[in-house]
Design a protein around this motif. Structure first.
Motif, short mmCIF file in Angstrom:
data_model
loop_
_atom_site.label_atom_id
_atom_site.label_comp_id
_atom_site.label_asym_id
_atom_site.label_seq_id
_atom_site.Cartn_x
_atom_site.Cartn_y
_atom_site.Cartn_z
N ARG A 315 -7.98 5.58 38.84
CA ARG A 315 -7.69 6.38 37.65
C ARG A 315 -7.28 5.47 36.50
NH1 ARG A 315 -4.78 11.87 39.92
NH2 ARG A 315 -6.32 12.28 41.53
N LEU A 319 -8.73 4.79 32.66
CA LEU A 319 -7.88 5.04 31.50
C LEU A 319 -7.76 3.81 30.60
CD1 LEU A 319 -5.91 6.89 30.01
CD2 LEU A 319 -4.13 6.20 31.57
N PHE A 320 -7.84 2.63 31.22
CA PHE A 320 -7.48 1.42 30.46
C PHE A 320 -8.30 1.20 29.18
CE2 PHE A 320 -7.38 -3.21 29.68
CZ PHE A 320 -6.06 -3.27 29.30
N ILE A 323 -7.06 3.54 26.44
CA ILE A 323 -5.76 3.19 25.87
C ILE A 323 -5.87 1.92 25.05
CG2 ILE A 323 -3.54 2.22 26.52
CD1 ILE A 323 -3.05 4.37 28.34
N PHE A 324 -6.65 0.98 25.54
CA PHE A 324 -6.77 -0.31 24.86
C PHE A 324 -7.37 -0.14 23.48
CE2 PHE A 324 -8.45 -4.45 23.89
CZ PHE A 324 -7.44 -5.28 24.35
N GLN A 328 -7.68 7.33 23.44
CA GLN A 328 -7.32 8.39 24.39
C GLN A 328 -7.12 9.69 23.63
OE1 GLN A 328 -3.69 7.84 26.52
NE2 GLN A 328 -4.18 9.45 27.97
N LEU B 2 0.20 1.16 30.92
CA LEU B 2 -1.03 0.55 30.43
C LEU B 2 -0.96 0.28 28.94
CD1 LEU B 2 -3.72 2.56 32.35
CD2 LEU B 2 -3.07 0.21 32.67
N LYS B 3 -0.29 1.16 28.22
CA LYS B 3 -0.22 1.00 26.78
C LYS B 3 0.52 -0.29 26.43
CE LYS B 3 -0.17 3.66 22.74
NZ LYS B 3 -0.58 4.96 22.29
N ALA B 6 -1.69 -3.21 27.14
CA ALA B 6 -2.71 -3.38 26.10
C ALA B 6 -2.09 -3.98 24.84
CB ALA B 6 -3.35 -2.04 25.79
N LYS B 348 -0.38 20.94 29.11
CA LYS B 348 0.30 19.81 28.45
C LYS B 348 1.76 20.12 28.20
CE LYS B 348 -3.07 16.83 26.53
NZ LYS B 348 -3.90 16.38 25.45
N GLU B 372 1.30 11.00 27.81
CA GLU B 372 -0.16 11.09 27.77
C GLU B 372 -0.79 10.34 28.93
OE1 GLU B 372 -1.53 9.71 24.04
OE2 GLU B 372 -0.87 11.50 22.96
N GLU B 373 -0.25 9.15 29.18
CA GLU B 373 -0.81 8.33 30.25
C GLU B 373 -0.68 9.02 31.60
OE1 GLU B 373 0.49 4.24 30.15
OE2 GLU B 373 0.29 4.12 32.31
N PHE B 376 -2.91 12.06 32.02
CA PHE B 376 -4.29 11.69 32.36
C PHE B 376 -4.39 11.25 33.81
CE2 PHE B 376 -7.81 8.82 32.83
CZ PHE B 376 -8.82 9.42 32.09
N LEU B 377 -3.45 10.41 34.22
CA LEU B 377 -3.53 9.84 35.57
C LEU B 377 -3.36 10.91 36.64
CD1 LEU B 377 -1.58 6.49 35.26
CD2 LEU B 377 -4.03 6.80 35.41
N THR B 384 0.90 15.07 42.45
CA THR B 384 0.48 13.70 42.14
C THR B 384 1.42 13.08 41.12
OG1 THR B 384 -1.71 14.66 42.27
CG2 THR B 384 -1.60 12.36 41.70
N TYR B 388 3.50 9.60 41.31
CA TYR B 388 3.38 8.48 40.37
C TYR B 388 4.72 8.15 39.72
CZ TYR B 388 -1.68 8.94 40.75
OH TYR B 388 -2.96 8.99 41.21
#
Lengths: 401, 392
Positions: A315, A319-320, A323-324, A328, B2-3, B6, B348, B372-373, B376-377, B384, B388
């Motif tokens: 997942r 997503l990466f 987001i990058f 999104q 992840l944000k 990045a 949401k 948001e992340e 989505f995940l 779930t 997480y």
């Protein structure tokens, strides 16, 4: 004659690599001729053992010179034999293929070899070839001195005459540039910004290429000197005047504009733009990924949501890129995947999304995506199991007895 | 995270490795000042309405100890109760819908059956718990089976029935269930009107006389475990009679109801043959209670994919979370007509609410783009999401 060679080596006389190859062949011929000429005279004089008219030249012939001439003669004989063999082989091949031997080109030879000796070997250089001996056997440097032992080249005693000739040329150009710049300053003229030398997308030739070009070994330090000198020359304001010389020593990088040109989005029935990347692959997985803009972040994988993948790793893979690139919740994604396992499919979707997103992001983001490796195809695949081993690398348990 | 990754990459987009201290810095607290009212003070489930959707309410400790002392909440949720030191449920649409229905239905008509269905981990059991709390507050007689799987798959013991040929008793489970029933309805069972309608002859010496209280019957089942299974069936009949007579109002809540129809169980006969659920004595009583031939009652059952998944290796492509698939032909015909209630994935708003709750309880550390992340995940799946959030 060797001066001629020296001139021929001056790279600014060469237009490009192809010309270079041509000229190198010419040089080879010249070398051979010279060697033949000198060796025949010498052989005659040595073999007969008869008194020689030109007694001085024999006396002056040093031992090193003699050894060199022997070696050169052997090499030339060998090359001649090879050349004759090649010519005969070529004619045979042409007859076998039912072509005219006179007009049989190298491309025809390659085709014929591929047809007659089909090879399943993966490495291209391991497959059978038939090439002119000049290309197969490494080139050797011709004699750099005359029969009296006097060098032809004025930089002979540097030990790397051709290499230092290049540096010499660079400095000559720099000096010319200075003079030219001064004269322009006197005339109150500025360099033309339109003509400014654009070196982006190219880089200096690698050390190995330079070595091949000058037929000499070049140390790391000397290569650095070369790069520094060339950099200095190319940074001069009027460097575009010697563009040809500079560009001879540059090779183009991968053609970026072609590779990374974004796909043009198509307009869908509902008025939204969509980009479909076909045949996204990773490992054994293959599929098509469609990115639709504008969207709300909805994702569909084979008719399911993100729950198609059970693990968090897969997942996150998907997503990466979103987001990058900060996309999104701005695009919708549809993916149809086949074959492979979860990680392969997730990787393929990630690649497809990144590849499609180029159409919706700016140049800067695209570049950082490239640097992040999102636009690079992952070539890694499962390693095969080896016979005699438990797995790809794992060995069976070893017991002494 | 992840944000943050990045962001760091863009900041240091050279080929150098990113120093670890930056990654730690990224994970540092960045207090989100959003103070939404994700809690509601309305602790009475009968007053919950659409206005309270996606808000948390707390079940008082006294209520929880009575209602869920012997199970009724999923195991992971119980762990969270312990961690958060409170029993907080989110008010969600399916529970509110059912509560509204329970308020408005005519109890003189045959019993209405609700079927809660939804994908794994969407919160069917929690919704059921919410409705149970409503029923508890409104003095329903609660017939609650916390998890049918405990009978069919995790039974403590099994023995041949003495009263009925070819049937299997699960006496320890039955006695445990009777205990659960007695605890949940401790207050109501004090009512002297709850009497049994006939003499029950257990053995030559043991019998329960007519007009003795229901509580006596239950006590007998708990003390004389041999008769626990039969006791449950008799209790079911008696409850139906009492409800029909209008003495009590009953809510039947059964979690994992489809297990009563799933042919494979982990109950074995002496010959190691698998016992079909309809050959288990307990099944009869509960199926009796889920019929529509009585009044003053409502029935809520959940159907769960887990039943099928546990038995079969690998997932079936025809696998579905819908009642028709899970109940099978017989089960569907048994329940038909019923009201299907879907328990959806998180919206949401609900997702943000639960994340706020977690942050308030210091269960997760906030970082930018967290909601948001994670939405989505997790794909909106509550279970779930809990999974997480463990590491955050």
């Amino acid at each position: 004659m060797m001066r001629k060679i020296g001139i021929a080596f001056r790279p600014h006389n060469l237009l490009n690599i192809q010309n270079w190859l041509l000229s190198s062949r010419k040089i080879l011929e010249i070398r051979t001729l010279s060697a033949q000429a000198s060796s025949t005279t010498e052989i005659g004089s040595i073999d007969t053992g008869a008194p020689v008219e030109n007694g001085d030249s024999k006396k002056n012939l040093s031992k090193a010179m003699k050894a060199y001439l022997d070696r050169a003669r052997e090499h030339d004989e060998f090359m001649n034999a090879q050349r004759v063999e090649f010519e005969i082989g070529k004619r045979h091949l042409a007859n076998m293929m039912g072509e005219n031997p006179e007009t049989f080109t190298q491309a025809d030879i390659d085709n014929a070899i591929e047809y007659l000796f089909p090879s399943g070997l993966y490495q291209k250089h391991a497959r059978p070839i038939m090439k002119p001996p000049e290309e197969v056997f490494p080139q050797r440097k011709a004699a750099e001195f005359d029969e009296t032992g006097r060098p032809y080249h004025f930089l002979f005693y540097t030990g790397r005459s051709n290499f230092y000739q290049v540096l010499y040329d660079v400095v000559e150009h720099i000096n010319e540039m200075y003079k030219f710049e001064d004269s322009m300053t006197r005339k109150n003229l500025q360099p033309d910004p339109m003509l400014k030398l654009n070196l982006s997308g190219t880089e200096w030739i690698a050390k190995s290429a330079l070595e091949f070009r000058v037929v000499e070994t070049v140390s790391d330090r000397e290569y650095n000197t070369f790069v520094t000198a060339m950099d200095r020359l190319s940074n001069m304001p009027f460097a575009y005047k010697v563009k040809d010389f500079i560009m001879e020593y540059r090779v183009s990088l991968m053609n970026q504009s072609e590779t990374y040109d974004a796909i043009k989005p198509q307009i869908r029935e509902d008025g939204r733009e969509s980009v479909t990347v076909y045949e996204c692959r990773r490992k054994r997985a293959i599929g098509n990924v469609t990115v639709i803009s504008p969207g709300t972040g909805k994702i569909t994988i084979n008719g399911q949501g993100i729950s198609y993948f059970e693990g968090i790793q897969e997942r996150e893979q998907i997503l990466f890129p979103l987001i990058f690139s900060n996309m999104q919740n701005k695009v919708d994604i549809e993916a149809e995947m086949q074959n492979g396992g979860p990680s392969g499919q997730a990787g393929a979707i990630r690649y497809g999304i990144s590849w499609a997103l180029r159409s919706f992001v700016d140049q800067e983001t695209m570049e950082s995506m490239r640097l992040a490796g999102l636009l690079t195809f992952d070539i890694r695949v499962r390693e095969r199991k080896k016979p005699g081993q438990a797995g790809a690398r794992r060995k069976f348990t070893w017991k002494k007895r | 995270m992840l944000k943050a990754t990045a962001y760091l990459f863009l900041k240091h987009s050279t080929h150098r490795a990113i120093p670890t201290r930056y990654l730690t810095a990224a994970a540092e607290l960045q207090q989100d000042e959003r103070l939404q009212s994700f809690r509601t003070q309305e602790a009475d489930p009968s007053k919950h309405s659409k206005d309270h959707l996606a808000q948390f309410y707390t079940i008082p400790l006294s209520d929880r100890n009575v209602l869920f002392q012997h199970g009724g909440l999923p195991k992971t949720f119980q762990q969270h109760i312990k961690t958060f030191n409170e029993t907080c449920l989110m008010v969600r649409e399916p529970a509110v819908d059912i509560i509204n229905c329970l308020k408005s239905i005519d109890y003189d008509k045959p019993a209405v059956r609700f079927v809660l269905y939804g994908k794994n981990g969407t919160g069917k059991s929690i919704s059921l718990a919410h409705v149970l709390h409503y029923a508890f507050k409104n003095k329903f007689l609660i017939v609650h089976v916390p998890w049918v799987g405990d009978f069919m798959r995790h039974c403590k013991d099994s023995s041949n029935s003495e009263t009925r040929e070819g049937f299997i008793d699960l006496n320890i489970n039955a006695a445990a269930w009777l205990l659960h029933f007695r605890t949940q309805n401790a207050e109501l069972l004090k009512n002297p009107d709850l009497k049994i309608s006939r003499d029950i002859q257990w053995t030559k010496r043991e019998s329960t006389a007519k007009d003795s209280s229901i509580l006596e019957l239950i006590e007998h089942g708990i003390n004389r475990m041999r008769f626990a299974s039969d006791c449950v069936n008799i209790l079911a009949e008696e409850i139906k009679l009492l409800s029909n007579a209008g003495i009590c109002k009953t809510l039947v809540a059964i979690d994992g109801f489809n297990e009563f129809f799933y042919p494979t169980t982990k109950v074995y006969t002496e010959k190691k043959e698998i016992v079909h659920p309809n050959k288990i004595t307990l099944t009869e009583g509960f199926l009796n209670l889920t019929k529509f031939d009585w009044k003053n009652a409502a029935v809520i059952v959940t159907v769960d994919e887990m039943t099928v998944k546990v038995h079969e290796e690998g997932t079936d492509p025809s696998m579905s979370h819908f009642p028709r698939f899970l109940l099978g032909k017989h089960g569907f015909e048994h329940l038909d007509p019923f009201l299907p209630v879907n328990v959806p994935l998180f919206s949401k708003k609900e997702h943000e609410s639960i994340m706020d709750y977690f942050r308030e309880r210091r269960w997760v550390r906030p970082y930018p783009g967290q909601d948001e992340e994670l939405y989505f995940l997790s794909g909106g799946n509550p279970f779930t999401l809990l999974d997480y959030c463990k590491s955050l």
